[in-house]
Design a protein around this motif. Structure first.
Motif, mmCIF file in Angstrom:
data_model
loop_
_atom_site.group_PDB
_atom_site.id
_atom_site.type_symbol
_atom_site.label_atom_id
_atom_site.label_comp_id
_atom_site.label_asym_id
_atom_site.label_seq_id
_atom_site.Cartn_x
_atom_site.Cartn_y
_atom_site.Cartn_z
ATOM 1 N N ARG A 49 3.419 12.000 6.878
ATOM 2 C CA ARG A 49 3.456 12.747 5.618
ATOM 3 C C ARG A 49 3.675 11.808 4.432
ATOM 4 N NH1 ARG A 49 8.008 15.891 6.310
ATOM 5 N NH2 ARG A 49 9.161 14.340 5.135
ATOM 6 N N ASP A 50 4.562 10.811 4.585
ATOM 7 C CA ASP A 50 4.940 9.927 3.481
ATOM 8 C C ASP A 50 4.218 8.576 3.507
ATOM 9 O OD1 ASP A 50 6.699 11.908 2.799
ATOM 10 O OD2 ASP A 50 8.443 10.939 3.706
ATOM 11 N N LYS A 51 3.229 8.420 4.364
ATOM 12 C CA LYS A 51 2.570 7.120 4.559
ATOM 13 C C LYS A 51 1.995 6.556 3.256
ATOM 14 C CE LYS A 51 -0.815 4.835 7.468
ATOM 15 N NZ LYS A 51 -1.744 4.985 8.578
ATOM 16 N N ASP A 52 1.332 7.376 2.463
ATOM 17 C CA ASP A 52 0.728 6.901 1.215
ATOM 18 C C ASP A 52 1.789 6.384 0.243
ATOM 19 O OD1 ASP A 52 -1.798 7.505 2.146
ATOM 20 O OD2 ASP A 52 -1.805 9.510 1.234
ATOM 21 N N ASP A 53 2.899 7.102 0.124
ATOM 22 C CA ASP A 53 3.982 6.668 -0.762
ATOM 23 C C ASP A 53 4.593 5.352 -0.289
ATOM 24 O OD1 ASP A 53 3.651 8.900 -2.355
ATOM 25 O OD2 ASP A 53 5.199 10.058 -1.298
ATOM 26 N N ILE A 54 4.773 5.217 1.020
ATOM 27 C CA ILE A 54 5.361 3.994 1.584
ATOM 28 C C ILE A 54 4.449 2.806 1.323
ATOM 29 C CG2 ILE A 54 5.993 2.860 3.749
ATOM 30 C CD1 ILE A 54 6.898 5.674 4.744
ATOM 31 N N GLU A 55 3.143 2.986 1.538
ATOM 32 C CA GLU A 55 2.201 1.891 1.301
ATOM 33 C C GLU A 55 2.110 1.548 -0.183
ATOM 34 O OE1 GLU A 55 -1.378 3.129 3.238
ATOM 35 O OE2 GLU A 55 -0.659 2.445 5.199
ATOM 36 N N LYS A 56 2.179 2.541 -1.048
ATOM 37 C CA LYS A 56 2.137 2.300 -2.496
ATOM 38 C C LYS A 56 3.377 1.515 -2.938
ATOM 39 C CE LYS A 56 1.920 4.715 -6.896
ATOM 40 N NZ LYS A 56 1.992 6.020 -7.559
ATOM 41 N N ARG A 57 4.554 1.899 -2.424
ATOM 42 C CA ARG A 57 5.796 1.208 -2.755
ATOM 43 C C ARG A 57 5.756 -0.243 -2.265
ATOM 44 N NH1 ARG A 57 9.365 5.023 -1.138
ATOM 45 N NH2 ARG A 57 9.284 4.248 0.987
ATOM 46 N N ASN A 58 5.209 -0.455 -1.064
ATOM 47 C CA ASN A 58 5.082 -1.800 -0.526
ATOM 48 C C ASN A 58 4.143 -2.645 -1.389
ATOM 49 O OD1 ASN A 58 5.500 -3.861 1.523
ATOM 50 N ND2 ASN A 58 3.360 -3.471 2.074
ATOM 51 N N GLN A 59 3.051 -2.053 -1.850
ATOM 52 C CA GLN A 59 2.101 -2.763 -2.714
ATOM 53 C C GLN A 59 2.765 -3.166 -4.029
ATOM 54 O OE1 GLN A 59 -0.886 -3.801 -2.020
ATOM 55 N NE2 GLN A 59 -1.434 -4.513 -4.058
ATOM 56 N N GLU A 60 3.579 -2.290 -4.601
ATOM 57 C CA GLU A 60 4.284 -2.611 -5.844
ATOM 58 C C GLU A 60 5.260 -3.760 -5.641
ATOM 59 O OE1 GLU A 60 6.054 1.112 -6.888
ATOM 60 O OE2 GLU A 60 4.165 1.953 -7.641
ATOM 61 N N ARG A 61 6.003 -3.728 -4.532
ATOM 62 C CA ARG A 61 6.946 -4.818 -4.236
ATOM 63 C C ARG A 61 6.215 -6.133 -4.037
ATOM 64 N NH1 ARG A 61 10.213 -1.736 0.339
ATOM 65 N NH2 ARG A 61 11.353 -0.270 -0.949
ATOM 66 N N ARG A 62 5.068 -6.087 -3.333
ATOM 67 C CA ARG A 62 4.294 -7.309 -3.086
ATOM 68 C C ARG A 62 3.785 -7.892 -4.395
ATOM 69 N NH1 ARG A 62 -0.495 -6.520 0.866
ATOM 70 N NH2 ARG A 62 0.291 -4.541 0.208
ATOM 71 N N GLU A 63 3.297 -7.034 -5.306
ATOM 72 C CA GLU A 63 2.800 -7.507 -6.596
ATOM 73 C C GLU A 63 3.926 -8.103 -7.440
ATOM 74 O OE1 GLU A 63 0.807 -4.129 -8.227
ATOM 75 O OE2 GLU A 63 -0.920 -4.360 -6.880
ATOM 76 N N ALA A 64 5.106 -7.479 -7.408
ATOM 77 C CA ALA A 64 6.256 -8.021 -8.148
ATOM 78 C C ALA A 64 6.653 -9.384 -7.584
ATOM 79 C CB ALA A 64 7.432 -7.056 -8.079
ATOM 80 N N ALA A 65 6.647 -9.498 -6.255
ATOM 81 C CA ALA A 65 6.994 -10.771 -5.622
ATOM 82 C C ALA A 65 5.941 -11.829 -5.927
ATOM 83 C CB ALA A 65 7.139 -10.588 -4.114
ATOM 84 N N ALA A 66 4.678 -11.440 -5.966
ATOM 85 C CA ALA A 66 3.612 -12.395 -6.285
ATOM 86 C C ALA A 66 3.746 -12.889 -7.720
ATOM 87 C CB ALA A 66 2.254 -11.753 -6.065
#
Length: 189
Positions: A49-66
């Motif tokens: 159910r929450d897979k899209d939100d989890i992947e979106k949050r992970n993408q945001e963290r990855r971009e911030a880290a990059a």
């Protein structure tokens, strides 16, 4: 214990993978930090159910880290410590010291992101890897020196850890040669 990963965890797997990990690792790290869920039927449904939100949050963290990584890659940080003549520190430089030096220069890095296997115990320039995100890693140089002047000399490539007795030996040899030549000159007269 079987868990569902909510983010990429080193050698264990990626988001959504159902993996088996040691109980202590799951109870003490993965579950309390929100990086995994117990592999139950209810949690599987919750993850789907929450897979899209989890992947979106992970993408945001990855971009911030990059973004942070782009400013850090190859950066040199100077840490001043007391040390003996041979370059052995009277203490050590830990991951906390490296993180504090980076924070002082305006980067947001926690000490858990500094991957220092063993503390630095001698002067010199040391390569230290940083893991800002599971998918973003960079390397910085830590210049450990006794003074700012010594740090500049080390950055230029000079090795200050080796004791150089060659200069003294060469001077003594030259003095002996001059004395021997002077003795020969006086005996020929």
């Amino acid at each position: 214990m079987k868990v569902i990963l909510l983010e990429r965890i080193g050698k264990h797997g990626h988001i959504g993978d159902e993996v088996s990990v040691k109980d202590g690792f799951a109870r003490n790290f993965l579950l309390p930090t929100g990086r995994a869920l117990r592999a139950t039927e209810a949690n599987r449904k919750r993850f789907e159910r929450d897979k899209d939100d989890i992947e979106k949050r992970n993408q945001e963290r990855r971009e911030a880290a990059a973004g942070i990584a782009s400013g850090l890659n190859g950066k040199t940080v100077v840490i001043i410590r007391q040390a003996g003549e041979t370059g052995q520190l009277y203490g050590s430089v830990s991951s906390r010291d490296v993180a504090d030096a980076l924070i002082a220069e305006g980067f947001s890095v926690s000490r858990s992101q500094v991957d220092l296997a063993n503390p630095i115990k001698n002067v010199g320039v040391h390569a230290v890897p940083l893991h800002l995100h599971a998918e973003v890693a960079v390397s910085i140089n830590v210049n450990v020196a006794r003074s700012e002047d010594e740090a500049a000399r080390q950055a230029a490539g000079e090795d200050l850890t080796a004791i150089n007795y060659d200069d003294e030996a060469n001077e003594a040899f030259a003095a002996e040669q001059q004395a021997a030549t002077a003795d020969l000159d006086t005996s020929e007269e």
